[in-house]
Design a protein around this motif. Structure first.
Motif, PDB file in Angstrom:
ATOM      1  N   SER A 147       0.826  -1.197   0.000  1.00 10.48           N
ATOM      2  CA  SER A 147       0.000   0.000   0.000  1.00 10.48           C
ATOM      3  C   SER A 147       0.865   1.253   0.000  1.00 10.48           C
ATOM      4  CB  SER A 147      -0.911   0.016   1.227  1.00 10.48           C
ATOM      5  OG  SER A 147      -1.788  -1.081   1.204  1.00 10.48           O
ATOM      6  N   LEU A 148       1.988   1.172   0.722  1.00  9.14           N
ATOM      7  CA  LEU A 148       2.897   2.312   0.777  1.00  9.14           C
ATOM      8  C   LEU A 148       3.431   2.650  -0.609  1.00  9.14           C
ATOM      9  CD1 LEU A 148       5.176   2.087   3.942  1.00  9.14           C
ATOM     10  CD2 LEU A 148       3.543   3.823   3.272  1.00  9.14           C
ATOM     11  N   VAL A 149       3.754   1.611  -1.376  1.00  8.12           N
ATOM     12  CA  VAL A 149       4.265   1.829  -2.727  1.00  8.12           C
ATOM     13  C   VAL A 149       3.237   2.616  -3.544  1.00  8.12           C
ATOM     14  CG1 VAL A 149       4.753   0.646  -4.902  1.00  8.12           C
ATOM     15  CG2 VAL A 149       5.886  -0.087  -2.800  1.00  8.12           C
ATOM     16  N   ALA A 150       1.965   2.240  -3.438  1.00 10.38           N
ATOM     17  CA  ALA A 150       0.919   2.935  -4.184  1.00 10.38           C
ATOM     18  C   ALA A 150       0.783   4.380  -3.702  1.00 10.38           C
ATOM     19  CB  ALA A 150      -0.406   2.198  -4.024  1.00 10.38           C
ATOM     20  N   PHE A 151       0.762   4.547  -2.380  1.00 10.20           N
ATOM     21  CA  PHE A 151       0.564   5.875  -1.791  1.00 10.20           C
ATOM     22  C   PHE A 151       1.719   6.810  -2.146  1.00 10.20           C
ATOM     23  CE2 PHE A 151       1.375   8.456   2.174  1.00 10.20           C
ATOM     24  CZ  PHE A 151       0.418   9.421   1.911  1.00 10.20           C
ATOM     25  N   ILE A 152       2.948   6.341  -1.888  1.00  7.83           N
ATOM     26  CA  ILE A 152       4.117   7.196  -2.120  1.00  7.83           C
ATOM     27  C   ILE A 152       4.308   7.435  -3.619  1.00  7.83           C
ATOM     28  CG2 ILE A 152       6.616   7.349  -1.864  1.00  7.83           C
ATOM     29  CD1 ILE A 152       6.271   5.671   0.707  1.00  7.83           C
ATOM     30  N   GLY A 153       4.072   6.395  -4.420  1.00  7.50           N
ATOM     31  CA  GLY A 153       4.151   6.563  -5.866  1.00  7.50           C
ATOM     32  C   GLY A 153       3.206   7.663  -6.327  1.00  7.50           C
ATOM     33  N   GLY A 154       1.992   7.639  -5.755  1.00  4.18           N
ATOM     34  CA  GLY A 154       1.001   8.646  -6.114  1.00  4.18           C
ATOM     35  C   GLY A 154       1.452  10.044  -5.724  1.00  4.18           C
ATOM     36  N   VAL A 155       1.970  10.190  -4.508  1.00  2.00           N
ATOM     37  CA  VAL A 155       2.408  11.501  -4.033  1.00  2.00           C
ATOM     38  C   VAL A 155       3.536  12.037  -4.915  1.00  2.00           C
ATOM     39  CG1 VAL A 155       3.528  12.728  -2.134  1.00  2.00           C
ATOM     40  CG2 VAL A 155       1.688  11.112  -1.655  1.00  2.00           C
ATOM     41  N   SER A 156       4.521  11.173  -5.205  1.00  2.00           N
ATOM     42  CA  SER A 156       5.645  11.625  -6.023  1.00  2.00           C
ATOM     43  C   SER A 156       5.177  12.023  -7.416  1.00  2.00           C
ATOM     44  CB  SER A 156       6.705  10.522  -6.139  1.00  2.00           C
ATOM     45  OG  SER A 156       7.143  10.158  -4.870  1.00  2.00           O
ATOM     46  N   ALA A 157       4.267  11.231  -7.962  1.00  2.00           N
ATOM     47  CA  ALA A 157       3.764  11.506  -9.315  1.00  2.00           C
ATOM     48  C   ALA A 157       3.040  12.852  -9.341  1.00  2.00           C
ATOM     49  CB  ALA A 157       2.832  10.380  -9.751  1.00  2.00           C
ATOM     50  N   LEU A 158       2.182  13.070  -8.352  1.00  2.00           N
ATOM     51  CA  LEU A 158       1.438  14.331  -8.307  1.00  2.00           C
ATOM     52  C   LEU A 158       2.369  15.512  -8.063  1.00  2.00           C
ATOM     53  CD1 LEU A 158      -1.744  13.177  -6.375  1.00  2.00           C
ATOM     54  CD2 LEU A 158      -1.535  13.772  -8.794  1.00  2.00           C
ATOM     55  N   ALA A 159       3.422  15.262  -7.271  1.00  2.00           N
ATOM     56  CA  ALA A 159       4.376  16.330  -7.003  1.00  2.00           C
ATOM     57  C   ALA A 159       5.014  16.804  -8.307  1.00  2.00           C
ATOM     58  CB  ALA A 159       5.450  15.852  -6.026  1.00  2.00           C
ATOM     59  N   MET A 160       5.278  15.861  -9.193  1.00  2.00           N
ATOM     60  CA  MET A 160       5.884  16.228 -10.472  1.00  2.00           C
ATOM     61  C   MET A 160       4.852  16.842 -11.409  1.00  2.00           C
ATOM     62  SD  MET A 160       8.604  13.227 -11.420  1.00  2.00           S
ATOM     63  CE  MET A 160       7.589  11.874 -10.905  1.00  2.00           C
ATOM     64  N   LYS A 161       3.673  16.223 -11.483  1.00  2.00           N
ATOM     65  CA  LYS A 161       2.677  16.656 -12.456  1.00  2.00           C
ATOM     66  C   LYS A 161       1.951  17.923 -12.026  1.00  2.00           C
ATOM     67  CE  LYS A 161       1.209  14.904 -15.659  1.00  2.00           C
ATOM     68  NZ  LYS A 161       1.527  15.249 -17.048  1.00  2.00           N
ATOM     69  N   ASP A 162       1.424  17.910 -10.801  1.00  2.00           N
ATOM     70  CA  ASP A 162       0.584  19.041 -10.381  1.00  2.00           C
ATOM     71  C   ASP A 162       1.397  20.169  -9.769  1.00  2.00           C
ATOM     72  OD1 ASP A 162      -1.347  17.449 -11.245  1.00  2.00           O
ATOM     73  OD2 ASP A 162      -2.443  17.249  -9.348  1.00  2.00           O
ATOM     74  N   ALA A 163       2.353  19.786  -8.860  1.00  2.00           N
ATOM     75  CA  ALA A 163       3.117  20.823  -8.175  1.00  2.00           C
ATOM     76  C   ALA A 163       4.332  21.231  -8.998  1.00  2.00           C
ATOM     77  CB  ALA A 163       3.547  20.326  -6.794  1.00  2.00           C
ATOM     78  N   GLY A 164       4.623  20.497 -10.031  1.00  2.28           N
ATOM     79  CA  GLY A 164       5.723  20.852 -10.912  1.00  2.28           C
ATOM     80  C   GLY A 164       7.085  20.732 -10.273  1.00  2.28           C
ATOM     81  N   LEU A 165       7.210  19.832  -9.311  1.00  2.00           N
ATOM     82  CA  LEU A 165       8.502  19.625  -8.643  1.00  2.00           C
ATOM     83  C   LEU A 165       9.484  18.982  -9.624  1.00  2.00           C
ATOM     84  CD1 LEU A 165       8.486  20.408  -5.644  1.00  2.00           C
ATOM     85  CD2 LEU A 165       8.600  17.984  -5.094  1.00  2.00           C
ATOM     86  N   PRO A 166      10.759  19.381  -9.576  1.00  2.00           N
ATOM     87  CA  PRO A 166      11.761  18.674 -10.393  1.00  2.00           C
ATOM     88  C   PRO A 166      11.786  17.198 -10.010  1.00  2.00           C
ATOM     89  CG  PRO A 166      12.724  20.612  -9.330  1.00  2.00           C
ATOM     90  CD  PRO A 166      11.359  20.445  -8.771  1.00  2.00           C
ATOM     91  N   TRP A 167      12.115  16.339 -10.970  1.00  2.00           N
ATOM     92  CA  TRP A 167      11.992  14.911 -10.711  1.00  2.00           C
ATOM     93  C   TRP A 167      12.866  14.444  -9.550  1.00  2.00           C
ATOM     94  CZ3 TRP A 167      15.981  11.390 -11.110  1.00  2.00           C
ATOM     95  CH2 TRP A 167      17.157  11.844 -11.731  1.00  2.00           C
TER      96      TRP A 167
END
Lengths: 398, 515
Positions: free
Chosen positions: A84-104
Motif C-alpha cells: 500500500s505504501l508503494v501505491a501511496f508514495i508513488g502517487g504523491v511523487s507523481a502528483l508532485a511532479m505533475k501538479d506541483a511541478g517539482l523537479p523529478w
C-alpha cells in the motif's frame, strides 16, 4: 561427564559452520537449478540479454523491499503495509511532479522522505506503544491503500524522461563496444569480481591470523571461482542487451552492499539479531530495543519509498492499485532465502537470492505464457517447499 | 530387597547418541512402594534413563531390557508406558495455561460419552483427585492462575487419574519454595502409603535425605551404587556427593582471604511496587551496602523480593513507583534504564540464563560482547577480529569448554552457559556485580569453578552481591549476608556469626502477613 562435553560442542560447532554454508549454497544451487530448468523449458529464451535486463528491472522492487523486510523479520516483526505504501508514495511523487511541478529529483527525494515518515508513524506504534507489528502494519495496509485511492483518482502519467529512465534506462555506453558488448557493463562486472575476490581473501587472512577455523583452500578457491563465473556471465549477458547495465541494477547493487554491511558489521545490525534472538536478554544487555525497533520501521518505510519510485518509474504511471501484493512478494523472498519465521536468523544476501528465485519464476513462466493464475499457484508452492526443505534439513541436522 | 517385591527392573540399558554414549550397561532395581532417589551431575544420564523407561526413547533405540511387575516392556510411546502405570512428570511442566485444572487433568483422556465431554463427571472426578493431592482449588481454576507448586500438584493429580503405579519426578522441587517442596514431599509419602512407587531425580541432597528410602547414583552414564537411606548408618550429603563426582569434595568452596576496601554501592530506603498490582509493596525500605573486594549475600525464600530488589536497582528493570537512593562511590546515582546502569558500573546476571541471559541461537563470542559492543566497535562498525580476540581470551580465562568461540551457546552445558553470561558482564568492566542464583541448575564441578570466578572478581576489587536459594552456598562464599523476608531486610550477619539456623530465623520473620 566433562570429557563428553567438548565433543558435543565440537559437533555442534562443525555442524553450524558447515550447516550455515550448506544452507547458503543450497539456496544458490536452487536458484541455478531453476534458471537452468527455465533455460531449457523456454528454449534458451530466459537468458537472452534483453530478458535478463528486464528480469532485473521488473524485480528490482522485490529486492529493495526484501532488504528492508529481512531486517523487520529478523527482529521478530512483519510489515504488511509496504504494498500500500508503494501505491501511496508513488502517487504523491507523481502528483508532485505533475501538479506541483517539482523537479523529478526532488520528487524522488520527497518519496523517500515520505516513506521514512510513514515508517516512523508505524515504528512509533510498534516500538513505543507496544502494538504488535502485524496489527500496526495491517492497519497501515488499509490506511495507505485508502489514501492512495483518494489521491490517485485517475492514472497519473507522462513524467519527465529522466524519472522514467530510473527503471527503464541503462548506464550510458560511453566506453564503446567490444565484440558488440557494452564495455561499461563488462568493466563493472570486472570490478565487482575483483572486489569480491579481494574481500574474501582478506577475510580468510584475518581468520588465519587468529588461528580460526577456515574452509579447506580447495573449497575456498572453488567458491570464489563459481561466484566470479556467475558474475562474469551475468555481466557478459547484460553487456549484450539493448542498453547494457540497467540503472536500477546499480541502485539495487549499492543497497545490497550497504545493507549487508549494516546487518553484518555494525552495532545496529548486531542489535537487530540480538532482539530477534532473545528479546529479554537483549533488554537486560542494555540494548535500546525500542529505538532499534523504531529505526527498523523508519528504514523499511524509506526503502518502500525507493520501491515506490522504482515501480512508478517502471510503469511510467501512478495508479491507486499499484503495489498490490508487494508485501507478500517481499516476505516470501525472505523466507525462501532462509530467514527464520521466529526471528533472529536471516541475511540480506539470502533474501536477495529468494527474490531472484521469485523473479526467475515470474519471467520464466511469463515467457512460457503460463496463465497468471497458475504462476501464482506455482510461486506459492515454491515458497512452501523452500521452507519445508529448510525445516527438514535442520531437523535432520539435530 | 526380596526379589519378589521388585516392581521395576532395568537390565543392561545402553543408549547411544551420535558420538556420545549416554548410558552404558545401566542396571536399576526398584522395590514396590519405595521412594527411590536418583542422583548424579548434570549430563550423567539420569534424564536419559527416565526417558528410556517412559518410552520417550522408543524400544529399539536402546539396548537392554525393562521388566515392570515382572513383565518385559517394549514401550514405543509415552502412552504405552502410561497404560502400564508408569507416569513421568518433567521438570518443565506440560500443562496448558489457558485450560482449567480439570481440563488439564483429563487432557488426552477426556471423560466423554460418544465424543461429547461430560463436564459434570470431569469436574467431579477432578475434585476427587485434587483432594487426594491436597490441593484446595476449584477444578475450573485456570492453570495460569496457579503458582508453580500448585501446578506440580495438578501434574500429580493427572498422573493419579491415569492409575499410576510408578511415578517419576524429574527435579520436582527445583522451582518450588520451601513450603511447596515440603508439601510435595509429604504427598509423596502419603502416595507411598497407597502403594505407589516413586522415582525422584533431585539435586537437593537434604531433600533426598528426608524422603528417599534408597538412592541410586549415576555417573558418566553408569550406575555407580545404590545407597540404603534407611539403614543403621546415616548417609551423609558428603557421601552422596562423593559418589556423584567420583572424588571427595571436602572443600566445596574455594578458600579466599578477603581484602575489603571502601564502600562502592549503597542502597538506601529502597522501595519497589509490583508492576501490575501497583499497590503491592515488593521491596520495602531496604538498606544495604557493598564494599570493594567484598562478597555480600542476599538470602531469602522464594517470593521474598530478592530478584525484584536486584532488578529494580539494575536500571529499574523491574517494578513501578520505585523510591529510595542509590549511592555509588559516594555520589548519588539514578540509573533509569539498563544502559545507564551499565555505564554506572553495575552488572546483573539473571537467575534464568536461558530466558534472560543468552541469545541461545547465537554463538559464544557474540553473546560475550552483547552488553559492551561499543568496546569492540568504532563509529558503530564492529571490529570482527577484535571481538574474536576478546571472546577467545574469555574462553581460556573462564575455562569455557568449547572448541571455538563460534559455537552456538544453546549447545553448551549449563555450567558453560553460565560462564559465557559471566564473561559477558565482566566484559562491561563493572564495579558491582549482582549475581542472581549463579549456580542454579549446574553440576557440582562447575559450581566450584563459578565460586572460584567469584573469588577472583572480589580479589580484583569488584564488589559482588550474590543472591542464592542455597544457604550453604551463601555461607560458603560470602563475607556478609543480608536476610530478606517479604521485601524487608530482616537481618544482617557477618561471616563470624554465620549459621543456617540464624539466617533461616531472619528469612522467615513476619511471615504471618503473607499474601
Amino acid at each position: 561427564m566433562t570429557t563428553t562435553k567438548p565433543s558435543v560442542a565440537k559437533a555442534g560447532g562443525l555442524r553450524r559452520s558447515l550447516g550455515g554454508n550448506v544452507r547458503q549454497y543450497g539456496i544458490i544451487g536452487a536458484l541455478l537449478v531453476i534458471v537452468l530448468l527455465f533455460q531449457v523449458l523456454t528454449d534458451g529464451k530466459l537468458l537472452l540479454p534483453n530478458n535478463v535486463a528486464s528480469l532485473v528491472q521488473q524485480n528490482a522492487y522485490v529486492m529493495i523491499l526484501a532488504i528492508g523486510m529481512v531486517m523487520v523479520i529478523v527482529a521478530g516483526h512483519i510489515d504488511l503495509s509496504v504494498g500500500s505504501l508503494v501505491a501511496f508514495i508513488g502517487g504523491v511523487s507523481a502528483l508532485a511532479m505533475k501538479d506541483a511541478g517539482l523537479p523529478w529529483l526532488l520528487a524522488v527525494l520527497l518519496g523517500i522522505v515520505l516513506g521514512a515518515v510513514v515508517g516512523a508513524w508505524q515504528g512509533f506504534w510498534v516500538a513505543y506503544v507496544g502494538i504488535p507489528a502485524f496489527i500496526v502494519t495491517l492497519a497501515g495496509m488499509l490506511i495507505f491503500r485508502g489514501f492512495a485511492i483518494l489521491l490517485v483518482g485517475v492514472t497519473v502519467s507522462s513524467f519527465p524522461g529522466a524519472f522514467v529512465e530510473i527503471s527503464n534506462g541503462s548506464l550510458p555506453n560511453f566506453l564503446g563496444f567490444v565484440a558488440n558488448r557494452d564495455v561499461v557493463t563488462l568493466a563493472i562486472g570486472g570490478i565487482a569480481i575483483a572486489a569480491i575476490v579481494l574481500s574474501q581473501l582478506r577475510a580468510r587472512r584475518t581468520l588465519l591470523r587468529h588461528e580460526l577455523h577456515v574452509e579447506p583452500f580447495g573449497a575456498f578457491v572453488a567458491k570464489i571461482v563459481v561466484i566470479s563465473v556467475l558474475i562474469g556471465a551475468l555481466a557478459w549477458i547484460l553487456a549484450g542487451s539493448a542498453g547494457g547495465t540497467p540503472i536500477v541494477l546499480v541502485i539495487v547493487g549499492v543497497l545490497i552492499v550497504a545493507y549487508s554491511f549494516l546487518m553484518g558489521r555494525t552495532v545496529f545490525g548486531r542489535h537487530i539479531y540480538a532482539i530477534g534472538g532473545n528479546l529479554h536478554a537483549a533488554i537486560l544487555s542494555g540494548v535500546d530495543t525500542r529505538r532499534v525497533n523504531f529505526w527498523i520501521f523508519v528504514n523499511m518505510g524509506a526503502l518502500a519509498g525507493v520501491a515506490a519510485i522504482v515501480t512508478t518509474s517502471r510503469a511510467g504511471a501512478a495508479v491507486a492499485a499499484a503495489g498490490q501484493n508487494f508485501e507478500l512478494d517481499a516476505i516470501a523472498a525472505c523466507f525462501i532465502g532462509g530467514t527464520a519465521v521466529t526471528g533472529g536468523v536471516g541475511r540480506v544476501s539470502g533474501a536477495i537470492v529468494g527474490a531472484l528465485i521469485m523473479g526467475v519464476l515470474n519471467i520464466g513462466l511469463s515467457i512460457m505464457s503460463v496463465d497468471p493464475a497458475w504462476q501464482q499457484a506455482i510461486k506459492g508452492l515454491v515458497l512452501l517447499l523452500a521452507v519445508a526443505f529448510d525445516l527438514l534439513s535442520k531437523r535432520r541436522g539435530r | 530387597m526380596s526379589s519378589n517385591n521388585v516392581v521395576l527392573e532395568m537390565r543392561g540399558i545402553t543408549k547411544t547418541f551420535p558420538g556420545v554414549k549416554a548410558l552404558q550397561d545401566v542396571t536399576l532395581q526398584v522395590t514396590k512402594g519405595e521412594v527411590r532417589a536418583i542422583c548424579g551431575e548434570n549430563g550423567a544420564g539420569k534424564s536419559t534413563l527416565m526417558k528410556v523407561l517412559s518410552g520417550v526413547y522408543p524400544h529399539g533405540s536402546y539396548d537392554g531390557t525393562i521388566l515392570f511387575e515382572g513383565e518385559p516392556c517394549e514401550f514405543r510411546t509415552i502412552r504405552d508406558s502410561e497404560e502400564r502405570g508408569i507416569v513421568i512428570i518433567h521438570q518443565e511442566l506440560a500443562l496448558s495455561p489457558y485450560l482449567s485444572i480439570a481440563e488439564n487433568i483429563f487432557l488426552g483422556n477426556e471423560q466423554a460419552t460418544r465424543g461429547v465431554i461430560d463436564w459434570t463427571k470431569t469436574n467431579a472426578e477432578a475434585a476427587k483427585l485434587l483432594a487426594r493431592v491436597g490441593l484446595e482449588e476449584s477444578p475450573d481454576t485456570k492453570i495460569l492462575d496457579l503458582g508453580v507448586g500448585k501446578q506440580q500438584l495438578v501434574e500429580i493429580a493427572k498422573a493419579l487419574s491415569k492409575r499410576v503405579k510408578l511415578l517419576i519426578l524429574d527435579e520436582p522441587t527445583a522451582a518450588l519454595n520451601d513450603d511447596d517442596s515440603e508439601h510435595l514431599l509429604d504427598l509423596l509419602r502419603s502416595l507411598q502409603g497407597q502403594g505407589i512407587t516413586s522415582i525422584i531425580i533431585s539435586h537437593k541432597l537434604n531433600e533426598i535425605a528426608a524422603i528417599a528410602d534408597s538412592t541410586t547414583i549415576i555417573r558418566d552414564g553408569q550406575t555407580i551404587e545404590t545407597l540404603d537411606m534407611r539403614g543403621a548408618e546415616r548417609v551423609s550429603e558428603e557421601r552422596i556427593i562423593r559418589g556423584m563426582v567420583g572424588r571427595s569434595l571436602d572443600n566445596r568452596f574455594p578458600e579466599r582471604t578477603p581484602h575489603i576496601g571502601e564502600e562502592v554501592l549503597r542502597i538506601e530506603d529502597w522501595t519497589v511496587h509490583h508492576p501490575i498490582d501497583t499497590e503491592r509493596v515488593v521491596v520495602d525500605h531496604a538498606n544495604l551496602h557493598v564494599r570493594r573486594g567484598e562478597v555480600v549475600g542476599i538470602a531469602g525464600l522464594m517470593g521474598a523480593g530478592r530478584t525484584e530488589l536486584a532488578m529494580s536497582v539494575f536500571g529499574r528493570s523491574y517494578g513501578t513507583k520505585i523510591s529510595g537512593r542509590l549511592v555509588k562511590n559516594g555520589q548519588p546515582i539514578a540509573p533509569g534504564n539498563v544502559r545507564e546502569a551499565i555505564r554506572h558500573g553495575i552488572a546483573y546476571v539473571s537467575e534464568d540464563r536461558k530466558k534472560y541471559g543468552l541469545n541461545l541461537i547465537d554463538d559464544i563470542k557474540r553473546n560475550i560482547t552483547a552488553s559492551a559492543l561499543g568496546k569492540v566497535a568504532r563509529w558503530g562498525v564492529m571490529d570482527a577480529s577484535g571481538e574474536t580476540r576478546v571472546a577467545g581470551k574469555f574462553r581460556t580465562d573462564m575455562n569455557i569448554k568449547a572448541p571455538t568461540v563460534d559455537v552456538v551457546t544453546g549447545t553448551l552445558s549449563g555450567g558453560n552457559q553460565q560462564k559465557v553470561v559471566l564473561s559477558k558482564w565482566i566484559f562491561t568492566d563493572p564495579d558491582v556485580l549482582i549475581l542472581d542464583e549463579p549456580t542454579r541448575g549446574i553440576d557440582v564441578g562447575a559450581k566450584y569453578e563459578i565460586y572460584t570466578i567469584i573469588n577472583a572478581l572480589a580479589e580484583s576489587g569488584k564488589a559482588v552481591i550474590v543472591i542464592s536459594s542455597e544457604l550453604p552456598e551463601l555461607l560458603g562464599i560470602c563475607d556478609r549476608i543480608y536476610a530478606l523476608s517479604q521485601g524487608r531486610i530482616t537481618g544482617e550477619v557477618s561471616r563470624e556469626d554465620f549459621t543456617q539456623e540464624g539466617l533461616m530465623h531472619y528469612m522467615t520473620m513476619e511471615r504471618e502477613v503473607s499474601r
